[in-house]
Design a protein around this motif. Structure first.
Motif, PDB file in Angstrom:
ATOM      1  N   ALA A 217       9.911 -24.517  -0.784  1.00 29.08           N
ATOM      2  CA  ALA A 217       9.602 -24.752  -2.190  1.00 29.08           C
ATOM      3  C   ALA A 217       8.223 -24.197  -2.544  1.00 29.08           C
ATOM      4  N   ALA A 218       7.238 -24.417  -1.666  1.00 23.95           N
ATOM      5  CA  ALA A 218       5.898 -23.888  -1.914  1.00 23.95           C
ATOM      6  C   ALA A 218       5.887 -22.365  -1.820  1.00 23.95           C
ATOM      7  N   ASP A 219       6.647 -21.795  -0.884  1.00 20.52           N
ATOM      8  CA  ASP A 219       6.724 -20.339  -0.763  1.00 20.52           C
ATOM      9  C   ASP A 219       7.227 -19.705  -2.057  1.00 20.52           C
ATOM     10  N   GLU A 220       8.191 -20.358  -2.693  1.00 18.31           N
ATOM     11  CA  GLU A 220       8.816 -19.776  -3.880  1.00 18.31           C
ATOM     12  C   GLU A 220       8.023 -20.038  -5.151  1.00 18.31           C
ATOM     13  N   PHE A 221       7.437 -21.237  -5.277  1.00 13.16           N
ATOM     14  CA  PHE A 221       6.783 -21.617  -6.518  1.00 13.16           C
ATOM     15  C   PHE A 221       5.290 -21.295  -6.554  1.00 13.16           C
ATOM     16  N   LEU A 222       4.597 -21.621  -5.478  1.00 15.02           N
ATOM     17  CA  LEU A 222       3.142 -21.656  -5.518  1.00 15.02           C
ATOM     18  C   LEU A 222       2.492 -20.313  -5.806  1.00 15.02           C
ATOM     19  N   TRP A 223       2.718 -19.334  -4.916  1.00 17.73           N
ATOM     20  CA  TRP A 223       1.967 -18.088  -5.028  1.00 17.73           C
ATOM     21  C   TRP A 223       2.368 -17.234  -6.224  1.00 17.73           C
ATOM     22  N   PRO A 224       3.630 -17.103  -6.554  1.00 23.49           N
ATOM     23  CA  PRO A 224       3.946 -16.360  -7.783  1.00 23.49           C
ATOM     24  C   PRO A 224       3.332 -16.996  -9.016  1.00 23.49           C
ATOM     25  N   ALA A 225       3.323 -18.340  -9.063  1.00 30.62           N
ATOM     26  CA  ALA A 225       2.743 -19.019 -10.221  1.00 30.62           C
ATOM     27  C   ALA A 225       1.243 -18.790 -10.299  1.00 30.62           C
ATOM     28  N   VAL A 226       0.547 -18.928  -9.176  1.00 32.01           N
ATOM     29  CA  VAL A 226      -0.905 -18.731  -9.156  1.00 32.01           C
ATOM     30  C   VAL A 226      -1.261 -17.281  -9.454  1.00 32.01           C
ATOM     31  N   ALA A 227      -0.522 -16.337  -8.855  1.00 36.81           N
ATOM     32  CA  ALA A 227      -0.839 -14.918  -9.037  1.00 36.81           C
ATOM     33  C   ALA A 227      -0.625 -14.467 -10.475  1.00 36.81           C
ATOM     34  N   SER A 228       0.389 -15.001 -11.135  1.00 31.72           N
ATOM     35  CA  SER A 228       0.708 -14.545 -12.485  1.00 31.72           C
ATOM     36  C   SER A 228      -0.071 -15.291 -13.568  1.00 31.72           C
ATOM     37  N   ASN A 229      -0.790 -16.342 -13.176  1.00 34.91           N
ATOM     38  CA  ASN A 229      -1.542 -17.127 -14.159  1.00 34.91           C
ATOM     39  C   ASN A 229      -2.977 -17.369 -13.680  1.00 34.91           C
ATOM     40  N   ARG A 230      -3.600 -16.323 -13.144  1.00 33.62           N
ATOM     41  CA  ARG A 230      -4.924 -16.485 -12.538  1.00 33.62           C
ATOM     42  C   ARG A 230      -5.982 -16.939 -13.527  1.00 33.62           C
ATOM     43  N   ASN A 231      -5.803 -16.616 -14.795  1.00 31.68           N
ATOM     44  CA  ASN A 231      -6.825 -16.956 -15.792  1.00 31.68           C
ATOM     45  C   ASN A 231      -6.534 -18.273 -16.494  1.00 31.68           C
ATOM     46  N   ARG A 232      -5.515 -18.970 -16.059  1.00 33.05           N
ATOM     47  CA  ARG A 232      -5.175 -20.251 -16.666  1.00 33.05           C
ATOM     48  C   ARG A 232      -5.320 -21.348 -15.624  1.00 33.05           C
ATOM     49  N   PHE A 288       0.335 -12.548  -1.044  1.00 26.98           N
ATOM     50  CA  PHE A 288       1.080 -13.524  -0.265  1.00 26.98           C
ATOM     51  C   PHE A 288       2.409 -13.851  -0.925  1.00 26.98           C
ATOM     52  N   GLY A 289       3.371 -14.287  -0.121  1.00 23.62           N
ATOM     53  CA  GLY A 289       4.632 -14.771  -0.657  1.00 23.62           C
ATOM     54  C   GLY A 289       5.774 -13.833  -0.381  1.00 23.62           C
ATOM     55  N   ARG A 290       6.744 -14.299   0.409  1.00 21.27           N
ATOM     56  CA  ARG A 290       7.898 -13.459   0.718  1.00 21.27           C
ATOM     57  C   ARG A 290       8.893 -13.450  -0.433  1.00 21.27           C
ATOM     58  N   THR A 291       8.984 -14.577  -1.167  1.00 20.60           N
ATOM     59  CA  THR A 291       9.967 -14.703  -2.230  1.00 20.60           C
ATOM     60  C   THR A 291       9.266 -14.712  -3.580  1.00 20.60           C
ATOM     61  N   ARG A 292       9.668 -13.828  -4.472  1.00 20.83           N
ATOM     62  CA  ARG A 292       9.104 -13.787  -5.812  1.00 20.83           C
ATOM     63  C   ARG A 292      10.117 -14.344  -6.793  1.00 20.83           C
ATOM     64  N   PHE A 293      10.100 -15.651  -6.963  1.00 21.81           N
ATOM     65  CA  PHE A 293      11.051 -16.309  -7.859  1.00 21.81           C
ATOM     66  C   PHE A 293      10.486 -16.292  -9.272  1.00 21.81           C
ATOM     67  N   VAL A 294      11.199 -15.637 -10.184  1.00 18.13           N
ATOM     68  CA  VAL A 294      10.660 -15.406 -11.526  1.00 18.13           C
ATOM     69  C   VAL A 294      10.379 -16.721 -12.245  1.00 18.13           C
ATOM     70  N   GLY A 295      11.138 -17.766 -11.970  1.00 16.38           N
ATOM     71  CA  GLY A 295      10.917 -19.048 -12.631  1.00 16.38           C
ATOM     72  C   GLY A 295       9.575 -19.663 -12.302  1.00 16.38           C
ATOM     73  N   ALA A 296       8.963 -19.233 -11.195  1.00 15.84           N
ATOM     74  CA  ALA A 296       7.673 -19.785 -10.814  1.00 15.84           C
ATOM     75  C   ALA A 296       6.590 -19.457 -11.821  1.00 15.84           C
ATOM     76  N   LYS A 297       6.757 -18.369 -12.566  1.00 14.39           N
ATOM     77  CA  LYS A 297       5.755 -17.994 -13.557  1.00 14.39           C
ATOM     78  C   LYS A 297       5.668 -19.022 -14.678  1.00 14.39           C
ATOM     79  N   LYS A 298       6.717 -19.805 -14.855  1.00 12.57           N
ATOM     80  CA  LYS A 298       6.724 -20.828 -15.890  1.00 12.57           C
ATOM     81  C   LYS A 298       6.049 -22.110 -15.430  1.00 12.57           C
ATOM     82  N   LEU A 299       5.680 -22.170 -14.148  1.00  9.45           N
ATOM     83  CA  LEU A 299       5.151 -23.403 -13.592  1.00  9.45           C
ATOM     84  C   LEU A 299       3.867 -23.820 -14.294  1.00  9.45           C
ATOM     85  N   ALA A 300       3.083 -22.862 -14.788  1.00  7.15           N
ATOM     86  CA  ALA A 300       1.842 -23.194 -15.477  1.00  7.15           C
ATOM     87  C   ALA A 300       2.112 -23.987 -16.758  1.00  7.15           C
ATOM     88  N   LYS A 301       3.171 -23.619 -17.485  1.00  2.32           N
ATOM     89  CA  LYS A 301       3.498 -24.316 -18.723  1.00  2.32           C
ATOM     90  C   LYS A 301       4.281 -25.596 -18.475  1.00  2.32           C
TER      91      LYS A 301
END
Length: 348
Positions: A217-232, A288-301
């Protein structure tokens, strides 16, 4: 007149871990070996153990091609003893052998890694979940602990904060197997033989991280969310790996039944997490991150924050680490050990 006191049930003498060759399975065996030296451990997986364990009976699973559990009556009588001798000699099992092995090893409780299984064949591992309930019932096992995680809720605009065990589950299509495995376990547990004494507890965990790495779960959600929302800046909730091992041990000792959330105390901001990762040698969020789950980008909101009050009140469990401490252990231990990280990635 004296008031009767409640006593904590004795921990079972024999426990099986299904999915024991994974990174968390190895940690679970290490925890049980250290905390319960008199407990006999049984490790079952399709891969060999990552680390040696002193008091363990290790079995290798053959791929399940039947789609169901066979019984001894399905094997011709003339071949029954030979088939069993082969199992004991080479320690290789099919699902048909599992009930007999659990019975032979006097297994009282089974810990099934479920959604925390980080091998490539995770979908098959999850789809076999109901078969393990059948095996436990045939072997007379008293409790099955099944690990799930917050992916069952999905990243949605109408998710409440915090999520409770009664919140609606609407996972993304890629995570449907996680919820379906939960449902299969519960449905099998409520079957015709549901009165046989088998207790089933499902632990839905927050993103699990620590010195040994991270959960799927952390592999899929954490890093894509952090990488795509670095300024938030947005809230993150974690569970320390060692707290999860303690939570499982508590669930087994208290003979819990039902669905529970498990998470560390508090939350940590995404900006704090990034600061922890900026130590010399730490890997960057972008790489970092083997899996780039597109839904993770919404984790910030729409962050996934769960309430673990039910588990704490029922079991008396108190996490030793906060979410920030779990993140710190992850960033300052696992991410600063590139050799360990490469080995972990190669095995998944």
């Amino acid at each position: 007149m004296t008031t009767p006191t409640q006593t904590t049930p004795a921990f079972p003498q024999s426990v099986a871990v299904i999915g024991a060759s994974t990174s968390f399975g190895s940690l679970m065996l290490e925890r049980l070996e250290t905390a319960l030296p008199d407990c006999q451990l049984v490790a079952i997986d399709s891969h060999p153990l990552l680390h040696p364990v002193k008091q363990v009976s290790a079995y290798r699973m053959e791929p399940n091609r039947t789609g169901a559990i066979l019984t001894i009556d399905d094997i011709p009588e003339v071949m029954q003893m030979k088939a069993w001798d082969m199992v004991l000699d080479n320690r290789r099992l099919t699902m048909a052998d599992v009930p007999d092995v659990l019975h032979l090893e006097s297994v009282d409780s089974v810990i099934h890694l479920g959604a925390h299984y980080d091998r490539p064949n995770w979908a098959q591992f999850l789809s076999d979940s109901s078969h393990w309930v059948q095996a436990c019932r045939l072997a007379g096992v008293r409790q099955l602990v099944f690990l799930s995680d917050v992916r069952v809720y999905g990243v949605r605009t109408d998710n409440p904060i915090p999520l409770t065990e009664r919140s609606e589950t609407q996972p993304a299509a890629i995570h449907r197997p996680v919820l379906e495995s939960e449902q299969a376990v519960l449905q099998e547990g409520m079957g015709e033989q549901s009165g046989d004494g088998l207790k089933i507890v499902i632990l839905r965990t927050a993103m699990t991280v620590g010195p040994g790495g991270s959960s799927p779960a952390a592999d899929e959600f954490l890093w894509p969310a952090v990488a795509s929302n670095r300024n938030r800046d947005f809230p993150l909730q974690f569970l320390h790996q060692h707290d999860l091992t303690r939570a499982i041990q508590s669930a087994v000792a208290k003979r819990l039944e039902g669905i529970y959330h498990v998470a560390s105390k508090g939350i940590v901001s995404s900006q704090t997490f990034l600061e922890l990762c900026r130590s010399p040698g730490a890997i960057s969020a972008e790489k970092f991150g083997r899996t780039r789950f597109v839904g993770a980008k919404k984790l910030a909101k729409h962050p996934l924050i769960v309430s673990s009050n039910k588990f704490r009140q029922t079991s008396g469990f108190a996490p030793a680490y906060s979410s920030e401490q779990a993140a710190r252990a992850y960033c300052h231990s696992y991410l600063l050990e590139p050799n360990t990280r490469r080995f972990h990635d190669a095995t998944n």
